[in-house]
Design an enzyme around this catalytic site. Structure first.
Site, PDB file in Angstrom:
ATOM      1  N   ALA A  65       0.819  -1.224   0.000  1.00  0.00           N
ATOM      2  CA  ALA A  65       0.000   0.000   0.000  1.00  0.00           C
ATOM      3  C   ALA A  65       0.847   1.265   0.000  1.00  0.00           C
ATOM      4  CB  ALA A  65      -0.911  -0.027   1.224  1.00  0.00           C
ATOM      5  N   ASP A  82       2.236  -0.757   7.166  1.00  0.00           N
ATOM      6  CA  ASP A  82       2.049   0.520   6.460  1.00  0.00           C
ATOM      7  C   ASP A  82       0.978   1.385   7.120  1.00  0.00           C
ATOM      8  OD1 ASP A  82       3.984  -0.212   4.517  1.00  0.00           O
ATOM      9  OD2 ASP A  82       2.493  -1.460   3.511  1.00  0.00           O
ATOM     10  N   HIS A 170       0.109 -14.925   7.703  1.00  0.00           N
ATOM     11  CA  HIS A 170       0.957 -13.904   8.326  1.00  0.00           C
ATOM     12  C   HIS A 170       0.534 -13.678   9.773  1.00  0.00           C
ATOM     13  CE1 HIS A 170      -2.658 -11.591   7.418  1.00  0.00           C
ATOM     14  NE2 HIS A 170      -2.260 -10.737   8.345  1.00  0.00           N
ATOM     15  N   GLN A 172       1.128 -10.548  13.120  1.00  0.00           N
ATOM     16  CA  GLN A 172       1.542  -9.168  13.381  1.00  0.00           C
ATOM     17  C   GLN A 172       2.353  -9.123  14.663  1.00  0.00           C
ATOM     18  OE1 GLN A 172      -1.097  -5.917  12.659  1.00  0.00           O
ATOM     19  NE2 GLN A 172      -2.701  -7.256  11.889  1.00  0.00           N
ATOM     20  N   HIS A 303       3.776 -18.736  27.278  1.00  0.00           N
ATOM     21  CA  HIS A 303       2.644 -19.538  26.807  1.00  0.00           C
ATOM     22  C   HIS A 303       1.980 -18.856  25.611  1.00  0.00           C
ATOM     23  CE1 HIS A 303       1.038 -16.723  29.824  1.00  0.00           C
ATOM     24  NE2 HIS A 303      -0.104 -16.773  29.191  1.00  0.00           N
ATOM     25  N   HIS A 305      -1.926 -18.473  23.593  1.00  0.00           N
ATOM     26  CA  HIS A 305      -3.377 -18.694  23.639  1.00  0.00           C
ATOM     27  C   HIS A 305      -3.896 -18.820  22.220  1.00  0.00           C
ATOM     28  CE1 HIS A 305      -3.822 -17.603  27.877  1.00  0.00           C
ATOM     29  NE2 HIS A 305      -3.079 -16.536  27.668  1.00  0.00           N
ATOM     30  N   PHE A 319     -20.556 -16.460  19.696  1.00  0.00           N
ATOM     31  CA  PHE A 319     -20.425 -15.004  19.813  1.00  0.00           C
ATOM     32  C   PHE A 319     -20.174 -14.649  21.268  1.00  0.00           C
ATOM     33  CE2 PHE A 319     -22.778 -15.307  15.852  1.00  0.00           C
ATOM     34  CZ  PHE A 319     -22.147 -14.343  15.076  1.00  0.00           C
ATOM     35  N   VAL A 321     -21.242 -12.067  23.289  1.00  0.00           N
ATOM     36  CA  VAL A 321     -22.144 -10.914  23.222  1.00  0.00           C
ATOM     37  C   VAL A 321     -22.866 -10.675  24.553  1.00  0.00           C
ATOM     38  CG1 VAL A 321     -22.383 -10.764  20.717  1.00  0.00           C
ATOM     39  CG2 VAL A 321     -23.733 -12.443  21.959  1.00  0.00           C
ATOM     40  N   TYR A 323     -24.613 -11.891  27.542  1.00  0.00           N
ATOM     41  CA  TYR A 323     -24.206 -12.238  28.907  1.00  0.00           C
ATOM     42  C   TYR A 323     -22.707 -12.047  29.093  1.00  0.00           C
ATOM     43  CZ  TYR A 323     -24.388 -14.635  33.400  1.00  0.00           C
ATOM     44  OH  TYR A 323     -24.304 -14.930  34.731  1.00  0.00           O
TER      45      TYR A 323
HETATM   46  P1  H2U Z   1      -4.556  -8.675   9.536  1.00  0.00           P
HETATM   47  O1  H2U Z   1      -3.529  -9.425  10.334  1.00  0.00           O
HETATM   48  O2  H2U Z   1      -5.703  -8.226  10.380  1.00  0.00           O
HETATM   49  O3  H2U Z   1      -4.979  -9.413   8.328  1.00  0.00           O
HETATM   50  O4  H2U Z   1      -3.841  -7.376   8.984  1.00  0.00           O
HETATM   51  C1  H2U Z   1      -2.874  -7.374   7.967  1.00  0.00           C
HETATM   52  C2  H2U Z   1      -2.004  -6.184   8.202  1.00  0.00           C
HETATM   53  O5  H2U Z   1      -1.181  -5.952   7.070  1.00  0.00           O
HETATM   54  C3  H2U Z   1      -2.813  -4.923   8.451  1.00  0.00           C
HETATM   55  O6  H2U Z   1      -2.478  -4.422   9.728  1.00  0.00           O
HETATM   56  C4  H2U Z   1      -1.049  -4.582   6.874  1.00  0.00           C
HETATM   57  C5  H2U Z   1      -2.360  -3.980   7.342  1.00  0.00           C
HETATM   58  O7  H2U Z   1      -2.186  -2.676   7.828  1.00  0.00           O
HETATM   59  N1  H2U Z   1      -0.771  -4.293   5.476  1.00  0.00           N
HETATM   60  C6  H2U Z   1       0.266  -3.428   5.139  1.00  0.00           C
HETATM   61  O8  H2U Z   1       0.952  -2.928   6.023  1.00  0.00           O
HETATM   62  N2  H2U Z   1       0.523  -3.136   3.834  1.00  0.00           N
HETATM   63  C7  H2U Z   1      -0.190  -3.647   2.797  1.00  0.00           C
HETATM   64  O9  H2U Z   1       0.090  -3.330   1.660  1.00  0.00           O
HETATM   65  C8  H2U Z   1      -1.286  -4.583   3.046  1.00  0.00           C
HETATM   66  C9  H2U Z   1      -1.611  -4.896   4.469  1.00  0.00           C
END
Ligand code: H2U
Length: 363
Positions: A65, A82, A170, A172, A303, A305, A319, A321, A323
């Site tokens: 992006a 990004d 992937h 994060q 650990h 989760h 869900f 939600v 309760y």
């Molecule tokens: P998810 O783990 O929720 O799928 O998020 C993917 C992450 O990848 C998201 O935080 C990043 C998004 O910001 N991303 C980029 O940094 N650059 C990209 O071109 C596509 C996705």
């Protein structure tokens, strides 16, 4: 199931009861008899299998992006998110004087880590060595970011059902200058247990679960995956080292990493095999807090989760939600029933069994 103080007619699959989560100092309501009720609620569309999207911005050689071009990677690939939720140089908002309107500075970095160059190869379908490479990279990131930041959160949102925005395998990594709420609670609970009982909570827990066996899903020389006694999500698991006191991923020996890769592959294969679908979940690692001068950490045990939402099929989810949001967490299936279902599933992935990946992927 053995419940201390159970009266003669107590049957956990028949009688509702409360269970204590010692990592969160909270209770969960278990109402297994509700599994018999008819389902009239939402049925999701079957989760989409990731179609090979050659334009996916996470693929090797593609443009992300922000205009950067990914290298032609053939293992893992880490890049700065990004659209980061945490940035290193955010200004300090000041704490304010009013107890009802407090604020604090938040600084950090957010990275994205691709597990594999192919979008259709998830962790259970990767080779053992490829999973070890992922674990090694996790350890490296904890070491690197942990030298500056107080908390390094590795997490994976898998599947659109769990809010994952990109089907390419992937995770994060968010590193922050503050200890977030969940690890702060786990820190307090483990510390209190250690002060009262003289040993790490999770080391004692792992030992007891190995002896009791009824909640074990996968077990190896060094690792244990159980549906914890206090699980909230239907097929929630806790993955932890069972033999020694380990603070963080970067403290694992080569042998422990190899063993972990094997246990992860087996656990995630069982997850996929449960409803023969690429199983959605949110997972993450909790290791001891980091930073330049962390306090005494003898109470911590590394650990992970796994929180998967599916309940009855690939399309019927749990869900959190009414309760759960307003009173407390509640589950239907008992953790022992969930563990047994998972334990009985084969270790061979249904896609391998069906020959779906044979031509593309050789172990
Ligand atoms: P998810 O783990 O929720 O799928 O998020 C993917 C992450 O990848 C998201 O935080 C990043 C998004 O910001 N991303 C980029 O940094 N650059 C990209 O071109 C596509 C996705």
């Amino acid at each position: 199931m053995s419940c201390g103080g159970a009266t003669g007619n107590f049957v956990p699959t028949e009688h509702q009861h409360l269970r204590y989560n010692p990592l969160r100092a909270s209770w969960v309501l278990v109402s297994a008899h509700r599994m018999r009720r008819p389902w009239g609620g939402r049925v999701e569309d079957p989760p989409e299998e990731p179609m090979p999207d050659l334009g996916n911005p996470l693929l090797p050689g593609n443009t992300r992006a922000n205009g950067e071009v990914n290298p032609d990677y053939d293992g893992t690939f880490v890049f700065e998110n990004d659209f980061p939720a945490l940035q290193p140089n955010a200004p300090d908002p000041g704490s304010g004087d009013d107890p009802l309107f407090r604020s604090k500075v938040a600084r950090g970095v957010c990275k994205v880590m691709c597990f594999h160059p192919r979008s259709d190869i998830t962790l259970p379908l990767m080779t053992h060595d490829e999973v070890v490479t992922v674990i090694d990279k996790w350890a490296e990131l904890v070491e690197e970011l942990g030298s500056t930041y107080t908390w390094v959160q590795i997490f994976e949102n898998k599947g659109a059902m769990m809010g994952c925005s990109n089907p390419h395998p992937h995770c994060q990594v968010w590193a922050s200058s503050f200890l977030p709420n969940e690890p702060a609670l786990a820190d307090r609970c483990q510390r209190k247990f250690y002060e009262e009982h003289g040993e790490p909570l999770l080391l004692r827990y792992a030992r007891q679960e190995v002896e009791r066996r009824e909640r074990v899903v996968v077990q190896s020389c060094d690792w244990l995956a159980v549906v914890p006694y206090w699980a909230t999500w239907p097929f929630q698991t806790l993955l932890l080292p069972r033999r020694r006191h380990i603070l963080r991923l970067n403290d694992l020996t080569t042998e422990e990493r190899r063993d972990l890769a094997d246990v992860m592959k087996r656990l995630l294969t069982k997850y996929d095999n449960l409803f023969e679908v690429s199983f959605p979940y949110s997972m993450g690692w909790h290791g001891a807090p980091t930073g330049p001068a962390p306090p005494s950490l003898a109470h911590w045990q590394l650990h992970a989760h796994y929180f998967p939402p599916l309940l009855r099929s690939a399309t019927v989810r749990k869900f959190m939600v009414g309760y759960e949001l307003l009173a407390q967490e509640q589950r239907d299936l008992t953790p022992e029933q969930a563990a047994e279902k998972l334990r009985r599933l084969p270790d061979e992935h249904y896609k391998i069994r069906d020959g779906g990946l044979k031509e593309q992927k050789k172990e």
